[in-house]
Design a protein around this motif. Structure first.
Motif, PDB file in Angstrom:
ATOM      1  N   LYS A 145      34.757  39.862  18.123  1.00  0.00           N
ATOM      2  CA  LYS A 145      34.391  39.361  16.783  1.00  0.00           C
ATOM      3  C   LYS A 145      35.182  38.090  16.449  1.00  0.00           C
ATOM      4  O   LYS A 145      34.617  37.074  16.045  1.00  0.00           O
ATOM      5  CB  LYS A 145      34.634  40.447  15.716  1.00  0.00           C
ATOM      6  N   SER A 146      36.513  38.172  16.615  1.00  0.00           N
ATOM      7  CA  SER A 146      37.340  36.990  16.325  1.00  0.00           C
ATOM      8  C   SER A 146      37.025  35.866  17.303  1.00  0.00           C
ATOM      9  O   SER A 146      36.981  34.689  16.925  1.00  0.00           O
ATOM     10  CB  SER A 146      38.828  37.342  16.409  1.00  0.00           C
ATOM     11  N   THR A 147      36.774  36.250  18.551  1.00  0.00           N
ATOM     12  CA  THR A 147      36.436  35.241  19.569  1.00  0.00           C
ATOM     13  C   THR A 147      35.138  34.524  19.207  1.00  0.00           C
ATOM     14  O   THR A 147      35.026  33.312  19.410  1.00  0.00           O
ATOM     15  CB  THR A 147      36.316  35.916  20.951  1.00  0.00           C
ATOM     16  N   PRO A 157      41.750  33.143   8.846  1.00  0.00           N
ATOM     17  CA  PRO A 157      42.044  33.877  10.084  1.00  0.00           C
ATOM     18  C   PRO A 157      42.426  35.328   9.795  1.00  0.00           C
ATOM     19  O   PRO A 157      42.713  35.691   8.653  1.00  0.00           O
ATOM     20  CB  PRO A 157      43.230  33.109  10.667  1.00  0.00           C
ATOM     21  N   GLN A 158      42.427  36.122  10.842  1.00  0.00           N
ATOM     22  CA  GLN A 158      42.926  37.487  10.723  1.00  0.00           C
ATOM     23  C   GLN A 158      44.390  37.392  10.286  1.00  0.00           C
ATOM     24  O   GLN A 158      45.116  36.532  10.768  1.00  0.00           O
ATOM     25  CB  GLN A 158      42.802  38.179  12.098  1.00  0.00           C
ATOM     26  N   LYS A 159      44.776  38.252   9.365  1.00  0.00           N
ATOM     27  CA  LYS A 159      46.070  38.064   8.706  1.00  0.00           C
ATOM     28  C   LYS A 159      47.246  38.005   9.666  1.00  0.00           C
ATOM     29  O   LYS A 159      48.186  37.241   9.482  1.00  0.00           O
ATOM     30  CB  LYS A 159      46.291  39.156   7.661  1.00  0.00           C
ATOM     31  N   MET A 218      35.451  34.527   7.432  1.00  0.00           N
ATOM     32  CA  MET A 218      36.591  35.339   6.998  1.00  0.00           C
ATOM     33  C   MET A 218      36.798  36.463   8.006  1.00  0.00           C
ATOM     34  O   MET A 218      35.910  37.275   8.222  1.00  0.00           O
ATOM     35  CB  MET A 218      36.302  35.935   5.620  1.00  0.00           C
ATOM     36  N   ASP A 219      37.980  36.475   8.627  1.00  0.00           N
ATOM     37  CA  ASP A 219      38.243  37.484   9.650  1.00  0.00           C
ATOM     38  C   ASP A 219      39.027  38.642   9.034  1.00  0.00           C
ATOM     39  O   ASP A 219      40.229  38.537   8.798  1.00  0.00           O
ATOM     40  CB  ASP A 219      38.997  36.842  10.828  1.00  0.00           C
ATOM     41  N   GLU A 220      38.338  39.723   8.785  1.00  0.00           N
ATOM     42  CA  GLU A 220      38.905  40.956   8.205  1.00  0.00           C
ATOM     43  C   GLU A 220      39.667  40.699   6.900  1.00  0.00           C
ATOM     44  O   GLU A 220      40.841  41.038   6.780  1.00  0.00           O
ATOM     45  CB  GLU A 220      39.797  41.660   9.231  1.00  0.00           C
ATOM     46  N   PRO A 221      38.997  40.127   5.904  1.00  0.00           N
ATOM     47  CA  PRO A 221      39.695  39.775   4.661  1.00  0.00           C
ATOM     48  C   PRO A 221      40.120  40.982   3.826  1.00  0.00           C
ATOM     49  O   PRO A 221      40.927  40.822   2.906  1.00  0.00           O
ATOM     50  CB  PRO A 221      38.648  38.948   3.898  1.00  0.00           C
TER      51      PRO A 221
HETATM   52 MG    MG Z   1      39.592  40.351  15.577  1.00  0.00          MG
END
Ligand code: MG
Ligand code: ADP
Length: 246
Positions: A42-44, A78-80, A160-163
């Motif tokens: 997902k982040s990739t 980004p993811q926190k 938004m990565d896992e906000p």
């Molecule tokens: Mg991720």
């Protein structure tokens, strides 16, 4: 309007593909969930679209251009855990970073930039913390600051990565209210979300991914038992939870 077109995107780390052959045509004015298990890519996928990673194959167009030509129009949260929260910087200075794409080289923020930053801080109810060092914020406050920085950028697309990770229920609700307003003004918001609850409530469309694209489209149509099983493989507890939600 197609805002993001992804054609046959493959991204590999150390010769191991993290995402393979992804195709997407994303239109504006919607909230899109990127859903899949841990390590699904997902982040990739986000970083690949943003051009932050070397791409093996494929092509990404944003507003019909190469992404590096339109970065100003894209906000990225980004993811926190990818952010150094111990870095000695205060809240105001983090949010002002959202204005950097607009400043001339060595330029200083203008009165207008400063007003936009103050308004963004007010919007996320963090103005009174503007001089606070970021290391002293709670998880929910950190996400609010990320959102304020994204708002200050006044962009068209928000990744938004896992906000909602590490955020209390009240903060989640107020962040989501702001996201809905962005959508209503025609912006496109893509949100990595790893919790299967609230998917139908939150997302107009979902991208189900596990290395390859399992399905993409309208949430009602795509977020089905069959597709969830394909995405999560044999992860029984997740499938049981999905059964309760469908
Ligand atoms: Mg991720
Ligand atoms: P997700 O966000 O869905 O949890 P990621 O996109 O972070 O998944 O990771 C996808 C896969 O790529 C995982 O197997 C992960 O271990 C690997 N990966 C992610 N970042 C790197 C990296 N910088 N170097 C090597 N492997 C990585």
């Amino acid at each position: 309007m197609d805002v993001i077109k992804v054609k046959n995107l493959t991204v590999t780390y150390n010769r191991k593909p993290a995402i393979k052959g992804i195709n997407l045509n994303i239109q504006n004015g919607r909230i899109i969930g990127i859903i899949g298990p841990n390590g699904a890519g997902k982040s990739t996928l986000i970083k690949g679209i943003l051009g932050f990673l070397p791409v093996d194959t494929g092509e990404v167009k944003v507003f019909g251009e190469n992404v590096n030509q339109v970065l100003k129009k894209i906000s990225y949260i980004p993811q926190k855990e990818q952010f150094d929260w111990d870095f000695p910087i205060n809240v105001y200075d983090v949010v002002v970073m959202g204005r950097y794409p607009y400043l001339s080289l060595f330029g200083h923020p203008t009165q207008k930039d400063k007003k936009i930053v103050i308004d963004a801080l007010e919007k996320v109810e963090m103005l009174k913390y503007k001089d606070t060092q970021i290391r002293n914020l709670s998880g929910g406050q950190q996400q609010r600051i990320f959102l304020a920085r994204a708002l200050a950028q006044e962009s068209e697309i928000y990744f938004m990565d896992e906000p909602f990770v590490g955020v209390d229920a009240k903060t989640e609700k107020s962040i989501f209210e702001i996201i809905k307003e962005l959508k209503e003004s025609g912006k496109t918001i893509l949100i990595v979300h790893h919790d299967l609850s609230r998917i139908k409530e939150y997302f107009d469309e979902v991208i189900l991914i596990n290395q390859t694209l399992i399905a993409y489209g309208n949430t009602e149509k795509v977020f089905t038992k069959e597709n969830i099983e394909k995405t999560y493989g044999g992860q029984l507890t997740i499938l049981q939870k999905a059964n309760q939600l469908l």
